[in-house]
Write a protein that holds these residues in place. Structure first.
Motif, short mmCIF file in Angstrom:
data_model
loop_
_atom_site.label_atom_id
_atom_site.label_comp_id
_atom_site.label_asym_id
_atom_site.label_seq_id
_atom_site.Cartn_x
_atom_site.Cartn_y
_atom_site.Cartn_z
N VAL A 1 -1.51 1.35 20.41
CA VAL A 1 -0.86 2.34 19.62
C VAL A 1 0.51 1.55 18.53
O VAL A 1 1.26 2.36 17.76
N GLN B 1 -6.68 6.80 13.23
CA GLN B 1 -6.93 8.40 12.92
C GLN B 1 -7.59 8.68 14.44
O GLN B 1 -7.26 9.88 14.95
N LEU C 1 -4.88 8.83 17.16
CA LEU C 1 -3.79 10.07 16.85
C LEU C 1 -4.56 11.34 17.30
O LEU C 1 -4.18 12.19 17.95
N GLN C 2 -5.89 11.48 16.92
CA GLN C 2 -6.35 12.66 17.35
C GLN C 2 -6.62 12.73 18.87
O GLN C 2 -6.60 13.83 19.55
N THR D 1 -2.80 13.46 20.32
CA THR D 1 -1.88 14.55 20.06
C THR D 1 -2.94 15.76 19.98
O THR D 1 -2.53 16.87 19.77
N CYS E 1 -4.77 16.61 17.20
CA CYS E 1 -4.58 17.19 15.86
C CYS E 1 -6.16 16.93 15.41
O CYS E 1 -6.97 16.27 15.96
N ALA F 1 -4.38 13.95 11.04
CA ALA F 1 -4.22 12.72 11.47
C ALA F 1 -4.01 11.60 10.24
O ALA F 1 -3.05 10.82 10.10
N LEU G 1 -0.65 9.72 9.11
CA LEU G 1 -0.94 8.18 9.20
C LEU G 1 -0.38 7.78 7.81
O LEU G 1 0.45 6.62 7.72
N VAL H 1 1.13 3.93 13.77
CA VAL H 1 0.62 4.98 14.81
C VAL H 1 1.72 5.68 15.53
O VAL H 1 1.65 6.93 15.76
N LYS H 2 2.73 4.88 16.17
CA LYS H 2 3.52 5.43 17.00
C LYS H 2 4.60 6.53 16.18
O LYS H 2 4.57 7.78 16.75
N ALA I 1 3.47 8.17 13.44
CA ALA I 1 2.45 9.28 12.96
C ALA I 1 2.31 10.12 14.50
O ALA I 1 2.41 11.25 14.45
N ALA I 2 2.38 9.50 15.32
CA ALA I 2 1.78 10.37 16.55
C ALA I 2 3.09 11.13 16.90
O ALA I 2 3.14 12.61 17.24
#
Length: 293
Positions: A223, A237, A240-241, A244, A246, A251, A255, A262-263, A265-266
């Motif tokens: 991550v 991506q 993230l999916q 989360t 999402c 994602a 991003l 990544v962190k 965005a998460a």
């Protein structure tokens, strides 16, 4: 004459040239597998070394690697891969390689014997009392690597020594000694084979454990990567999916807004935060995303 294991001849490997190709290959593979077992036997020592590495990384210290020849290449690989895989800051990584970058194409052995260069390279590395130096030498006696460790000890830098022969100077000098007791090589003295495989395994174990403890690896994902090419963007991506729940589009947008981090965005997705707030929130938790999952 009793030879160190890394120089001794393996009785099981004599006469290989008279055997069929696949039998030779099977033997080489099996000896690699046996060599890897040395990392299992050294688990307590590897854990202790990882704890020192974790302390340096968590406190903002630098991580250095020292080595020569094939052992130095193994160390170099680990050093170069950590920023991309786990997001260790590249400006806090150091590599001390016998002969320097110009020796990477020729691997001239003469540089291994240059104790003065090991001392000088350490002095120029900027490593100090908050930092850690990982030194790798199959024989445990390489002059370049030993002098770097001795200089590190004098500077108050914590040292990790990884060697494949027992009771050697490197293991005696290092703060944390990791003995990888690999068997004699298929080709006597060719420590790029079993010894290097065990070294790489030990380094992988250490760095991955530290990444887990720092929150750089969560639920089997890296991550802390920064997605700066197409392969990594797609991987990010997917991460993230998974973390989360999402959609692929959400994602991708998060991003992009997070600059590929990544962190960040998460956390934006999980808590509906903007980029700056997500960054500040992560900083309050030492960059660890795990409390939010």
């Amino acid at each position: 004459m009793t030879l160190p294991t890394t120089e001794d001849r393996d009785p099981q490997s004599i006469g290989l040239s008279a055997k069929p190709d696949e039998e030779v290959l099977a033997h080489i593979l099996q000896r690699q597998i046996v060599a890897l077992e040395a990392a299992r036997d050294a688990m307590p020592q590897i854990a202790g070394a990882a704890a020192a590495l974790h302390a340096a990384a968590a406190s903002g210290g630098k991580i250095g690697y020292a080595g020569a020849g094939s052992a130095g290449l193994t160390a170099l690989t680990d050093c170069l891969e950590l920023p991309g895989t786990f997001g260790f800051p590249a400006d806090r990584m150091r590599i001390l390689y016998a002969g320097g970058a110009k020796n990477l194409m020729t691997l001239a052995g003469v540089h291994e014997d240059d104790s003065e260069a090991g001392f000088k390279d350490f002095q120029e590395s900027g490593l100090g009392s908050r930092d850690v130096l990982i030194a790798v030498s199959a024989s445990g006696t390489t002059p370049y690597t030993l002098s770097a460790v001795q200089a590190a000890n004098d500077a108050g830098t914590e040292t990790i020594g990884i060697a494949n022969n027992a009771d050697t100077p490197l293991l005696r000098e290092a703060t944390h000694a990791v003995l990888l007791k690999t068997p004699a090589e298929v080709i006597a003295g060719s420590t790029r084979l079993g010894a290097a495989s065990a070294q790489k395994a030990a380094l992988n174990m250490m760095s991955t454990l530290v990444a887990l403890r720092l929150g750089h690896a969560v639920r089997g994902h890296m991550v802390n990567l920064v997605a700066d090419n197409e392969k990594l963007r797609l991987r990010a991506q997917r991460i993230l999916q998974d973390l989360t729940g999402c959609t692929p589009d959400d994602a991708a947008i998060a991003l992009q807004n997070a600059g590929g981090r990544v962190k960040t965005a998460a956390l934006m997705l999980l808590k509906n935060l903007d980029v700056d707030t997500a960054d500040r929130t992560l900083a309050l938790h030492d960059g660890n995303l795990r409390p939010f999952l």
